[in-house]
Design a protein around this motif. Structure first.
Motif, short mmCIF file in Angstrom:
data_model
loop_
_atom_site.label_atom_id
_atom_site.label_comp_id
_atom_site.label_asym_id
_atom_site.label_seq_id
_atom_site.Cartn_x
_atom_site.Cartn_y
_atom_site.Cartn_z
N ASN A 297 55.58 116.70 163.28
CA ASN A 297 57.00 116.77 163.61
C ASN A 297 57.76 115.57 163.05
O ASN A 297 58.88 115.70 162.54
CB ASN A 297 57.20 116.84 165.13
CG ASN A 297 56.79 118.18 165.70
OD1 ASN A 297 56.73 119.18 164.99
ND2 ASN A 297 56.49 118.22 166.99
N GLU B 278 48.15 115.25 169.05
CA GLU B 278 48.34 114.15 168.10
C GLU B 278 48.89 114.66 166.77
O GLU B 278 49.81 114.07 166.19
CB GLU B 278 47.01 113.43 167.87
CG GLU B 278 47.07 112.34 166.83
CD GLU B 278 45.68 111.82 166.46
OE1 GLU B 278 45.55 111.24 165.36
OE2 GLU B 278 44.75 112.00 167.25
N ASP C 104 50.57 117.48 166.25
CA ASP C 104 51.93 117.97 166.43
C ASP C 104 52.94 116.83 166.34
O ASP C 104 53.99 116.95 165.71
CB ASP C 104 52.08 118.67 167.78
CG ASP C 104 51.55 120.11 167.75
OD1 ASP C 104 51.28 120.62 166.65
OD2 ASP C 104 51.43 120.71 168.83
N ARG C 105 52.62 115.72 166.98
CA ARG C 105 53.53 114.56 166.96
C ARG C 105 53.71 114.04 165.54
O ARG C 105 54.84 113.77 165.10
CB ARG C 105 53.01 113.45 167.88
CG ARG C 105 53.12 113.75 169.36
CD ARG C 105 52.84 112.51 170.19
NE ARG C 105 51.45 112.08 170.08
CZ ARG C 105 50.47 112.49 170.86
NH1 ARG C 105 50.72 113.37 171.83
NH2 ARG C 105 49.24 112.05 170.71
#
Length: 246
Positions: A30, A24, A26-27
């Motif tokens: 990013n 979660e 990382d999304r």
């Protein structure tokens, strides 16, 4: 080459038990990085907030190391990032940057938590080393290339935070993993470290949510999107007319 961890070792357990919130995070990170890279000023602000976080982590580690040999084992000179952040911030903001930046409310809360951990339960700093430094050694080179290309940087200026001049990324990553796996931790301490790691991802997510498009970056993003859409339609039209002729 990835570091292979034995499934019975603590780093493997940490990674497994934080996988959902890690994905979660990382999304979200990013997505927000894409926003930050639309404007050098916006990226510099993000960089400065994580500077305060890393400085607090390193202050806490070195301040606590004499009281616990296990913390001492995690104090690796090769991984220190504070001076690297300072070089990058001077590049982006100028020599007087320290007088012009301060932690946001959420960054200050993050730093306060690190100070609290260092003072009251320093073994929880294991979670910070595992989460923050392994992230830099794992994806740092990819981030470095992306930031360099997107912001139009030349040479290595503004990218010091992703460089570990005294050791290869993979070697440092393995050293950190080996040091954590070798620590003599009770089951209660392991549970506390896992919970702290989850908290770290939540604090990272909070900092990421603070990133907002500026007017300048909004225009740049809109222009980029418009050009991309025009290019797609142009390619589609060329392909359509070519196929129609044939």
């Amino acid at each position: 080459m990835d570091i292979q961890e034995n499934s019975s070792e603590f780093c493997s357990e940490l990674r497994s038990r934080t996988r959902a919130i890690h994905a979660e995070s990382d999304r979200l990170v990013n997505l927000k990085l894409a926003v930050a890279l639309t404007d050098v000023a916006l990226y510099s602000d993000v960089l400065s907030q994580f500077y305060f976080v890393f400085r607090s982590m390193e202050d806490g580690l070195w301040r606590s190391r004499d009281g616990d040999d296990r913390v001492q084992a995690l104090c690796l000179d090769q991984m220190l990032r504070t001076e690297a952040f300072e070089r990058d911030l001077e590049f982006f903001l100028g020599p007087d940057w320290k007088s012009r930046v301060k932690p946001s409310t959420h960054a200050q809360a993050y730093c306060d938590r690190i100070s609290e951990v260092a003072e009251t339960k320093p073994i929880l700093l294991v979670a910070y080393v595992h989460t923050m430094y392994l992230a830099l050694t794992a994806g740092g080179q990819i981030l470095k290339s992306l930031i360099k290309r997107t912001l139009g940087l030349s040479g290595e200026y503004g990218l010091s935070v992703f460089e570990f001049p005294d050791v290869k990324h993979q070697e440092l990553r393995k050293l950190i993993v080996d040091r954590i796996n070798s620590l003599d931790l009770s089951q209660v301490e392991k549970e506390a470290v896992v919970k702290e790691a989850m908290r770290i991802f939540e604090m990272n997510n909070t900092l990421a949510r603070d990133v907002r498009l500026s007017w300048k970056s909004s225009r740049r993003l809109l222009l980029f999107t418009s050009i991309s859409i025009a290019a797609i339609f142009g390619c589609s039209y060329i392909l359509y007319t070519t196929l129609k002729k044939n």
